[in-house]
Design a protein around this motif. Structure first.
Motif, PDB file in Angstrom:
ATOM      1  N   ALA A  95     -22.140  -6.812 -95.706  1.00  0.00           N
ATOM      2  CA  ALA A  95     -21.459  -7.145 -96.960  1.00  0.00           C
ATOM      3  C   ALA A  95     -21.946  -6.243 -98.090  1.00  0.00           C
ATOM      4  O   ALA A  95     -21.137  -5.690 -98.848  1.00  0.00           O
ATOM      5  CB  ALA A  95     -21.679  -8.608 -97.307  1.00  0.00           C
ATOM      6  N   VAL A  96     -23.252  -6.097 -98.216  1.00  0.00           N
ATOM      7  CA  VAL A  96     -23.811  -5.245 -99.273  1.00  0.00           C
ATOM      8  C   VAL A  96     -23.428  -3.787 -99.042  1.00  0.00           C
ATOM      9  O   VAL A  96     -23.020  -3.074 -99.974  1.00  0.00           O
ATOM     10  CB  VAL A  96     -25.342  -5.402 -99.335  1.00  0.00           C
ATOM     11  N   GLU A  97     -23.538  -3.334 -97.795  1.00  0.00           N
ATOM     12  CA  GLU A  97     -23.206  -1.940 -97.481  1.00  0.00           C
ATOM     13  C   GLU A  97     -21.736  -1.648 -97.803  1.00  0.00           C
ATOM     14  O   GLU A  97     -21.420  -0.614 -98.407  1.00  0.00           O
ATOM     15  CB  GLU A  97     -23.478  -1.664 -96.004  1.00  0.00           C
ATOM     16  N   THR A  98     -20.843  -2.542 -97.416  1.00  0.00           N
ATOM     17  CA  THR A  98     -19.418  -2.330 -97.653  1.00  0.00           C
ATOM     18  C   THR A  98     -19.094  -2.382 -99.138  1.00  0.00           C
ATOM     19  O   THR A  98     -18.321  -1.562 -99.651  1.00  0.00           O
ATOM     20  CB  THR A  98     -18.598  -3.374 -96.891  1.00  0.00           C
ATOM     21  N   PHE A  99     -19.665  -3.353 -99.830  1.00  0.00           N
ATOM     22  CA  PHE A  99     -19.463  -3.462-101.279  1.00  0.00           C
ATOM     23  C   PHE A  99     -19.866  -2.172-101.973  1.00  0.00           C
ATOM     24  O   PHE A  99     -19.112  -1.612-102.790  1.00  0.00           O
ATOM     25  CB  PHE A  99     -20.283  -4.640-101.813  1.00  0.00           C
ATOM     26  N   ALA A 100     -21.066  -1.678-101.651  1.00  0.00           N
ATOM     27  CA  ALA A 100     -21.575  -0.467-102.301  1.00  0.00           C
ATOM     28  C   ALA A 100     -20.777   0.766-101.899  1.00  0.00           C
ATOM     29  O   ALA A 100     -20.467   1.624-102.742  1.00  0.00           O
ATOM     30  CB  ALA A 100     -23.052  -0.280-101.962  1.00  0.00           C
ATOM     31  N   ALA A 101     -20.443   0.879-100.622  1.00  0.00           N
ATOM     32  CA  ALA A 101     -19.715   2.057-100.145  1.00  0.00           C
ATOM     33  C   ALA A 101     -18.339   2.149-100.795  1.00  0.00           C
ATOM     34  O   ALA A 101     -17.906   3.232-101.221  1.00  0.00           O
ATOM     35  CB  ALA A 101     -19.581   2.015 -98.626  1.00  0.00           C
ATOM     36  N   ARG A 102     -17.633   1.021-100.880  1.00  0.00           N
ATOM     37  CA  ARG A 102     -16.312   1.035-101.498  1.00  0.00           C
ATOM     38  C   ARG A 102     -16.412   1.357-102.988  1.00  0.00           C
ATOM     39  O   ARG A 102     -15.565   2.073-103.537  1.00  0.00           O
ATOM     40  CB  ARG A 102     -15.619  -0.317-101.275  1.00  0.00           C
ATOM     41  N   ALA A 103     -17.446   0.839-103.631  1.00  0.00           N
ATOM     42  CA  ALA A 103     -17.635   1.133-105.052  1.00  0.00           C
ATOM     43  C   ALA A 103     -17.893   2.618-105.272  1.00  0.00           C
ATOM     44  O   ALA A 103     -17.295   3.245-106.167  1.00  0.00           O
ATOM     45  CB  ALA A 103     -18.798   0.311-105.596  1.00  0.00           C
ATOM     46  N   LEU A 104     -18.740   3.212-104.454  1.00  0.00           N
ATOM     47  CA  LEU A 104     -19.101   4.606-104.645  1.00  0.00           C
ATOM     48  C   LEU A 104     -17.972   5.566-104.256  1.00  0.00           C
ATOM     49  O   LEU A 104     -17.922   6.698-104.737  1.00  0.00           O
ATOM     50  CB  LEU A 104     -20.371   4.929-103.849  1.00  0.00           C
ATOM     51  N   ARG A 105     -17.055   5.098-103.403  1.00  0.00           N
ATOM     52  CA  ARG A 105     -15.887   5.923-103.071  1.00  0.00           C
ATOM     53  C   ARG A 105     -14.857   5.917-104.197  1.00  0.00           C
ATOM     54  O   ARG A 105     -14.029   6.825-104.287  1.00  0.00           O
ATOM     55  CB  ARG A 105     -15.234   5.427-101.770  1.00  0.00           C
ATOM     56  N   GLY A 172     -25.566   2.998-112.641  1.00  0.00           N
ATOM     57  CA  GLY A 172     -25.962   4.396-112.858  1.00  0.00           C
ATOM     58  C   GLY A 172     -25.254   5.357-111.924  1.00  0.00           C
ATOM     59  O   GLY A 172     -24.635   6.339-112.379  1.00  0.00           O
ATOM     60  N   PRO A 173     -25.311   5.121-110.598  1.00  0.00           N
ATOM     61  CA  PRO A 173     -24.589   6.008-109.676  1.00  0.00           C
ATOM     62  C   PRO A 173     -23.082   6.055-109.930  1.00  0.00           C
ATOM     63  O   PRO A 173     -22.462   7.104-109.788  1.00  0.00           O
ATOM     64  CB  PRO A 173     -24.900   5.401-108.299  1.00  0.00           C
ATOM     65  N   LEU A 174     -22.494   4.936-110.309  1.00  0.00           N
ATOM     66  CA  LEU A 174     -21.056   4.937-110.590  1.00  0.00           C
ATOM     67  C   LEU A 174     -20.741   5.771-111.820  1.00  0.00           C
ATOM     68  O   LEU A 174     -19.767   6.532-111.845  1.00  0.00           O
ATOM     69  CB  LEU A 174     -20.565   3.504-110.795  1.00  0.00           C
ATOM     70  N   ALA A 175     -21.560   5.636-112.861  1.00  0.00           N
ATOM     71  CA  ALA A 175     -21.359   6.419-114.076  1.00  0.00           C
ATOM     72  C   ALA A 175     -21.519   7.917-113.807  1.00  0.00           C
ATOM     73  O   ALA A 175     -20.940   8.753-114.506  1.00  0.00           O
ATOM     74  CB  ALA A 175     -22.340   5.974-115.159  1.00  0.00           C
ATOM     75  N   ASP A 182     -25.426   8.379 -99.560  1.00  0.00           N
ATOM     76  CA  ASP A 182     -26.310   8.314 -98.399  1.00  0.00           C
ATOM     77  C   ASP A 182     -27.731   7.930 -98.784  1.00  0.00           C
ATOM     78  O   ASP A 182     -28.524   7.537 -97.925  1.00  0.00           O
ATOM     79  CB  ASP A 182     -26.322   9.658 -97.661  1.00  0.00           C
ATOM     80  N   GLU A 183     -28.061   8.027-100.063  1.00  0.00           N
ATOM     81  CA  GLU A 183     -29.365   7.567-100.540  1.00  0.00           C
ATOM     82  C   GLU A 183     -29.267   6.159-101.118  1.00  0.00           C
ATOM     83  O   GLU A 183     -30.142   5.318-100.883  1.00  0.00           O
ATOM     84  CB  GLU A 183     -29.902   8.516-101.613  1.00  0.00           C
ATOM     85  N   VAL A 184     -28.202   5.905-101.849  1.00  0.00           N
ATOM     86  CA  VAL A 184     -28.073   4.628-102.558  1.00  0.00           C
ATOM     87  C   VAL A 184     -27.842   3.461-101.608  1.00  0.00           C
ATOM     88  O   VAL A 184     -28.487   2.411-101.720  1.00  0.00           O
ATOM     89  CB  VAL A 184     -26.924   4.715-103.585  1.00  0.00           C
ATOM     90  N   ILE A 185     -26.920   3.627-100.668  1.00  0.00           N
ATOM     91  CA  ILE A 185     -26.512   2.500 -99.830  1.00  0.00           C
ATOM     92  C   ILE A 185     -27.647   1.995 -98.937  1.00  0.00           C
ATOM     93  O   ILE A 185     -27.921   0.787 -98.917  1.00  0.00           O
ATOM     94  CB  ILE A 185     -25.261   2.865 -99.010  1.00  0.00           C
ATOM     95  N   PRO A 186     -28.348   2.849 -98.174  1.00  0.00           N
ATOM     96  CA  PRO A 186     -29.460   2.326 -97.374  1.00  0.00           C
ATOM     97  C   PRO A 186     -30.539   1.656 -98.210  1.00  0.00           C
ATOM     98  O   PRO A 186     -31.130   0.650 -97.792  1.00  0.00           O
ATOM     99  CB  PRO A 186     -30.001   3.570 -96.657  1.00  0.00           C
ATOM    100  N   ALA A 187     -30.786   2.195 -99.401  1.00  0.00           N
ATOM    101  CA  ALA A 187     -31.806   1.596-100.270  1.00  0.00           C
ATOM    102  C   ALA A 187     -31.386   0.200-100.708  1.00  0.00           C
ATOM    103  O   ALA A 187     -32.215  -0.723-100.771  1.00  0.00           O
ATOM    104  CB  ALA A 187     -32.051   2.484-101.482  1.00  0.00           C
TER     105      ALA A 187
END
Length: 204
Positions: A95-105, A172-175, A182-187
């Motif tokens: 859930a967290v990985e998908t949420f973050a990945a979709r946001a960063l895309r 921050g990453p979104l801005a 590849d760094e943000v999501i695993p963290a």
């Protein structure tokens, strides 16, 4: 006698309303909330600005429906990703990985959903957005506790804390345009599991 729309007329209006919403979604992803004026959405949808008011009383009402549409899609995608996993911890990590990945895309869209200054009606929709993900996270947390995977805890409170932490970490990453996923999501996944008292993401 009051005028009653025929099914054909209603179908055309429904189709136009859907086209307006889809145009608004595209603009939100391109320009953020500030770029979703009634005139801009009408232009993108290929209709006159005055026709917008057949469907929405103004930008505030449009924004509410727009946010509900986008958030509904995001919740559905994250829920589906979680359901594919076999254990509560894996489902939460997914859930967290998908949420973050979709946001960063789609960083402009995600930033508009999470943090862009907006009208009070949008802030109210953000609360609904957060609660939806809190409930999704809380369900997996409660299952993980019941399975003995993580220590006993208040699942709803922990879920809310995770939504806040993950959202804040993404701002921050979104801005910055969604760089270095590849760094943000695993963290973020590792942080989530450690915050719950579970195993590291490589073991979950």
């Amino acid at each position: 006698m009051a005028y009653r729309r025929t099914p054909a007329v209603q179908a055309r209006l429904d189709a136009q309303r859907e086209a307006v919403l889809q145009a608004a979604v595209v603009l939100l992803a391109e320009r953020g909330y500030g770029g979703c004026s009634m005139a801009a959405v009408a232009e993108r949808a290929g209709i006159a600005t005055g026709s917008m008011y057949r469907h929405f009383s103004g930008k505030s009402e449009l924004a509410v429906e727009l946010f509900r549409t986008v958030v509904g899609r995001e919740v559905a995608a994250v829920t589906e990703a979680a359901r594919r996993e076999s254990t509560p911890q894996r489902r939460l990590a997914a859930a967290v990985e998908t949420f973050a990945a979709r946001a960063l895309r789609a960083p402009r869209l995600a930033y508009a959903l999470l943090a862009e200054p907006a009208d009070p009606v949008v802030d109210a929709e953000r609360l609904v957005f957060r609660r939806a993900f809190r409930d999704l996270f809380a369900e997996q947390i409660a299952d993980a506790v019941a399975a003995g995977e993580i220590p006993p805890q208040n699942a709803e409170l922990t879920g809310a804390a995770l939504v806040g932490a993950v959202g804040e970490a993404l701002v921050g990453p979104l801005a910055a345009g969604g760089r270095h996923p590849d760094e943000v999501i695993p963290a973020l996944v590792s942080f989530t599991l450690r915050a719950l008292g579970g195993s590291h993401d490589s073991d979950a």
